[in-house]
Each structure stands twice: as C-alpha cells, then as structure tokens.
Scaffold this motif. Sequence first.
Motif, PDB file in Angstrom:
ATOM      1  N   TYR A  13       0.838  -1.202   0.000  1.00  0.00           N
ATOM      2  CA  TYR A  13       0.000   0.000   0.000  1.00  0.00           C
ATOM      3  C   TYR A  13       0.877   1.259   0.000  1.00  0.00           C
ATOM      4  CZ  TYR A  13      -3.494   3.435   1.226  1.00  0.00           C
ATOM      5  OH  TYR A  13      -4.318   4.546   1.220  1.00  0.00           O
ATOM      6  N   ARG A  35     -11.661   5.919  -3.944  1.00  0.00           N
ATOM      7  CA  ARG A  35     -11.280   5.283  -2.678  1.00  0.00           C
ATOM      8  C   ARG A  35     -11.860   3.854  -2.611  1.00  0.00           C
ATOM      9  NH1 ARG A  35     -12.590   7.449   3.449  1.00  0.00           N
ATOM     10  NH2 ARG A  35     -12.391   5.389   4.349  1.00  0.00           N
ATOM     11  N   GLN A  39      -9.614   0.533  -2.140  1.00  0.00           N
ATOM     12  CA  GLN A  39      -9.853  -0.464  -1.095  1.00  0.00           C
ATOM     13  C   GLN A  39     -10.098  -1.837  -1.714  1.00  0.00           C
ATOM     14  OE1 GLN A  39     -12.100   0.682   2.280  1.00  0.00           O
ATOM     15  NE2 GLN A  39     -13.014  -1.332   2.612  1.00  0.00           N
ATOM     16  N   LEU A  43      -7.954  -5.297  -1.152  1.00  0.00           N
ATOM     17  CA  LEU A  43      -8.634  -6.425  -0.511  1.00  0.00           C
ATOM     18  C   LEU A  43      -8.683  -7.636  -1.452  1.00  0.00           C
ATOM     19  CD1 LEU A  43     -11.436  -4.555   1.442  1.00  0.00           C
ATOM     20  CD2 LEU A  43      -9.414  -5.684   2.363  1.00  0.00           C
ATOM     21  N   TRP A  46      -5.459  -9.119  -0.996  1.00  0.00           N
ATOM     22  CA  TRP A  46      -5.446  -9.810   0.295  1.00  0.00           C
ATOM     23  C   TRP A  46      -6.178 -11.147   0.205  1.00  0.00           C
ATOM     24  CZ3 TRP A  46      -3.252  -9.388   4.993  1.00  0.00           C
ATOM     25  CH2 TRP A  46      -3.890  -9.969   6.094  1.00  0.00           C
TER      26      TRP A  46
ATOM     27  N   PRO B  57      -6.917   9.558   0.555  1.00  0.00           N
ATOM     28  CA  PRO B  57      -7.270  10.124   1.865  1.00  0.00           C
ATOM     29  C   PRO B  57      -6.484   9.421   2.976  1.00  0.00           C
ATOM     30  CG  PRO B  57      -9.231   9.504   0.635  1.00  0.00           C
ATOM     31  CD  PRO B  57      -8.063   8.979  -0.132  1.00  0.00           C
ATOM     32  N   GLU B  59      -7.227   8.368   5.814  1.00  0.00           N
ATOM     33  CA  GLU B  59      -7.922   7.306   6.543  1.00  0.00           C
ATOM     34  C   GLU B  59      -8.111   6.038   5.690  1.00  0.00           C
ATOM     35  OE1 GLU B  59      -9.124  10.136   5.628  1.00  0.00           O
ATOM     36  OE2 GLU B  59     -11.103   9.952   4.710  1.00  0.00           O
ATOM     37  N   ALA B  60      -7.713   6.097   4.424  1.00  0.00           N
ATOM     38  CA  ALA B  60      -7.989   4.961   3.531  1.00  0.00           C
ATOM     39  C   ALA B  60      -7.269   3.692   3.990  1.00  0.00           C
ATOM     40  CB  ALA B  60      -7.575   5.309   2.094  1.00  0.00           C
ATOM     41  N   TRP B  61      -6.010   3.835   4.404  1.00  0.00           N
ATOM     42  CA  TRP B  61      -5.262   2.637   4.800  1.00  0.00           C
ATOM     43  C   TRP B  61      -5.873   1.977   6.039  1.00  0.00           C
ATOM     44  CZ3 TRP B  61      -2.967  -1.556   4.148  1.00  0.00           C
ATOM     45  CH2 TRP B  61      -2.285  -2.196   5.182  1.00  0.00           C
ATOM     46  N   ALA B  63      -8.932   1.888   6.911  1.00  0.00           N
ATOM     47  CA  ALA B  63     -10.151   1.164   6.525  1.00  0.00           C
ATOM     48  C   ALA B  63      -9.796  -0.155   5.843  1.00  0.00           C
ATOM     49  CB  ALA B  63     -10.990   2.040   5.588  1.00  0.00           C
ATOM     50  N   ILE B  64      -8.766  -0.131   4.995  1.00  0.00           N
ATOM     51  CA  ILE B  64      -8.350  -1.363   4.308  1.00  0.00           C
ATOM     52  C   ILE B  64      -7.819  -2.383   5.311  1.00  0.00           C
ATOM     53  CG2 ILE B  64      -6.613  -2.315   2.717  1.00  0.00           C
ATOM     54  CD1 ILE B  64      -6.866   0.345   1.138  1.00  0.00           C
ATOM     55  N   ARG B  65      -7.000  -1.909   6.240  1.00  0.00           N
ATOM     56  CA  ARG B  65      -6.430  -2.826   7.238  1.00  0.00           C
ATOM     57  C   ARG B  65      -7.528  -3.445   8.098  1.00  0.00           C
ATOM     58  NH1 ARG B  65      -2.302  -0.027  11.012  1.00  0.00           N
ATOM     59  NH2 ARG B  65      -4.222   0.961  11.658  1.00  0.00           N
ATOM     60  N   GLU B  67     -10.661  -3.955   7.320  1.00  0.00           N
ATOM     61  CA  GLU B  67     -11.437  -4.922   6.548  1.00  0.00           C
ATOM     62  C   GLU B  67     -10.625  -6.193   6.303  1.00  0.00           C
ATOM     63  OE1 GLU B  67     -14.490  -5.004   5.876  1.00  0.00           O
ATOM     64  OE2 GLU B  67     -14.548  -6.677   4.444  1.00  0.00           O
ATOM     65  N   ALA B  68      -9.327  -6.029   6.067  1.00  0.00           N
ATOM     66  CA  ALA B  68      -8.462  -7.198   5.854  1.00  0.00           C
ATOM     67  C   ALA B  68      -8.448  -8.078   7.102  1.00  0.00           C
ATOM     68  CB  ALA B  68      -7.054  -6.746   5.490  1.00  0.00           C
ATOM     69  N   ARG B  69      -8.369  -7.442   8.272  1.00  0.00           N
ATOM     70  CA  ARG B  69      -8.372  -8.220   9.522  1.00  0.00           C
ATOM     71  C   ARG B  69      -9.699  -8.956   9.693  1.00  0.00           C
ATOM     72  NH1 ARG B  69      -5.542  -3.733  13.538  1.00  0.00           N
ATOM     73  NH2 ARG B  69      -3.407  -4.151  12.876  1.00  0.00           N
ATOM     74  N   ARG B  71     -11.610 -10.027   7.411  1.00  0.00           N
ATOM     75  CA  ARG B  71     -11.741 -11.120   6.440  1.00  0.00           C
ATOM     76  C   ARG B  71     -10.818 -12.294   6.726  1.00  0.00           C
ATOM     77  NH1 ARG B  71     -12.467  -8.617   0.398  1.00  0.00           N
ATOM     78  NH2 ARG B  71     -14.126  -7.157   0.891  1.00  0.00           N
TER      79      ARG B  71
END
Lengths: 176, 242
Positions: A13, A35, A39, A43, A46, B57, B59-61, B63-65, B67-69, B71
Amino acid sequence: MQVGDESALEVLYGRYGGLIFTLALRIVGDPELAREVLQDTFLRCWDGMDGYDPARGRVPGWLMGIARNRAIDLLRSRPHQARLREREPLVGLASESIQPDAADSIMLRRAVVSALRRLPIAQRQAIELAYYGGHTQVEIARELGEPLGTIKSRTRQAMELLRAVLWPLIEPRREA
Amino acid sequence: MHPTENLAAYALGALEGPERINVETHVATCATCGSLVEQYRAVVSTLPMGLDPVAPPPEAWAAIRAEARRRRSPVREWAGTGVRPRWRRAMWPVLTTLVASLLVWNVVLQRELTRRAPGPAPGPEVEALSRRPGRLVILAGTGQPGASARLFVAVDGGGHLAISGLTPLPRARTYQLWFIRTGASSTVTGGTFRVDARGLAWAKVIVPASLDEVRAIAVTEEPATGSVSPTGQHLLESKTWQ
C-alpha cells in the motif's frame, strides 16, 4: 507476500497506494469512488494472492490491472459519470512532486510523461479512451466517427512509440 | 498469420469478441507475438505514471487494514501453518479414483453432461464429444465452497466445461476460465460463461494447444466483457490435474 501477511500488505500500500488512487480517480472522476476502487484492489490482493503470476510481470502491473478493471467496472455501472469523464482533458501530465520515490521510478515517470507528450493528439486520444475509458476499438471508432482500421493503426503506432521509449527502461526493472 | 494490428489493442484490453479470442489463441502458441504483448502490457502498466499524482485520503489505509483483519478466516490461518484441513487431505484418494475413471470416461462424460447441462438435452455434438478420447479435469470450489466444475479436454483440443454451484451473476459480471502457465508465457483465457438460476452451466471453451506449461486452471468473476488477465479471486481451481 505471504497470505495473511498484514505488514506485506502495508508495504504494498505504501508503495503503490498513491498510484492506484491516482489511476482510479482518473477513471472514475470521483474521490469517493476512487477510494472504493483503492480499497477493493488491496482487498482482492489480500483475498486472492494466487491470482498473481510472477511470469506475467511485476507486481505494480498486476495491481494496476486489478484497479483499472474495477474502476472501469464502476464507470460502466454509471453511464452518466462516464460521459462526464470523456469530456475532460485527456492527459494531466505529472509534476512528480507529491510522492517520494526511488530514483529509477522518478526516471521512469519522466520518461512516461515525455513519451506521452510526444504522441500525436489523435494517437494519445486512442490510447486514453481505451485505457482510461475502458472502450473497445469498435466503440472508439464509433465515438470518434473514424474507420475502425484508422483507430487500430493509431493505437498500434502509439503503443509502438511508447514501447520503443519505455521498454528499455522497464526491462531492467523486471529482471532486477 | 500474426494478428499484428490487434496486439496493441489486446494489451490495452480494448478488443472484444472473436477478435480478442483470436489474439488470445494465437498468442498462446506464438512466442514472437507473446513477447510483444508482454512488452505492451508492461508499457501499459506505466501509463498511470503520466498522471498528476493524487494522494489517497489519510484514513484509507486504516479502513483497508480493518477490513483485511475482518476477512482473515480460519482457512487463511491454516494456510500459513502448513497444516491442511481434513477435507483437503481426503481429496487425494478421491482424485486418484477420478483419474482411474478416465478408463471409462466417455460413459462418465455422457452422464455428466446430460445431468448438468441446463436447457435442452445435449445433442449429437455432445454424444460425439463423449466418444472422443481426452482428459478429465476436476475444478474444486476453492473460493466458493460447494461449487465444482469438470473440464473435458479432447485430444484434438476441444474443451467443454460443466459447472455447478456458482452464484448467478448480475448482467455486468461474468465468469471466466483461465489457464495459468509457468515460464515466460502468459495466462490465457478459455472463455467466459454465465450460470443459470440453479447455478449450472455447460460451456464450450478454448483450450491452449499445449497444456504442458499449464500449472493451474481457474475460474474467476470478471466484468461482463471479460478481462485480459484474472482480476478476481479463484472461485474454482485445479492444481493437481497433471
């Protein structure tokens, strides 16, 4: 990247998030949608790292492919937004001032900007409509009112010029 | 004859229908064109560098982290430890049995296609296919539990895919079959298909002339026009077919 390796995801990232967001924003034209693409791209990475095949090239190309397809997908689900995007100027050439990057990446970026500037407008338009607009050759021909053969020739000539300039810079990075 | 005029458009993802399939089929067996497409694709992947960079933005990372956790599933945890669940270990004798069934595969194929094909019963074409010698490949639902597919590859290159258990997709999406190869050659598609309301499909597919370099066969979900390379996770996959 090992499956489930959060630190590797963070490294990816940090390295490519900005470029993917930039690409997504260029295609969908809306920061919120961009955005969403950003994401979704990470994902998908991931969830299914198996989809990456080193034989097909480096990670950035693979990530850009995922992001571009997802963004085009979003764009097609919003035809009004797609029409607005097509009216915008074709290329915003980079100032290379925002993201810190390795020296070879800066060199490649300069080369990309320079190569795109050297393209005749009609050729650049064919490339942009295909890559950022997600249009097929037939759709581009219809959109521009040009014969299909003309669009194919422009696309090929543009890609040949870009390849001649950029491939010598890309190849050593792929082998590194 | 080399499809020179279409290679650049193909690398840009700007070909569709028969033209795209023609290029895919050609590139699968032509090293010259394959190499050129590979170079075009590498060039295409640099195009975003020509844009004015825009930072995502802040805060984007996060949010990704998050959601990854969320999942991260038990399946992923065993993938990291090297311990495979019982059903995976149990697959080996099943696969062995299936390979043995190739001896009578024409009977199996006829029965399978008749049972799984949506719409009218298979006609003379399927009957002819069932009499041809070939190879049977099982694809398991790695990304969609409960789904499965059987790929019948005739020795003369004809391919037919019988699928069950996949979720019907909206109009903007499709399923796509991939042959994932080793070495410098690229992944090639076998075609796209959709399933009916029962999650069933029977589709003719394009099989690469040589399967020697194919290390895996997979099905992903893609945009309705199909993709140049896989972008979705592997919903169905076979890595043990060789």
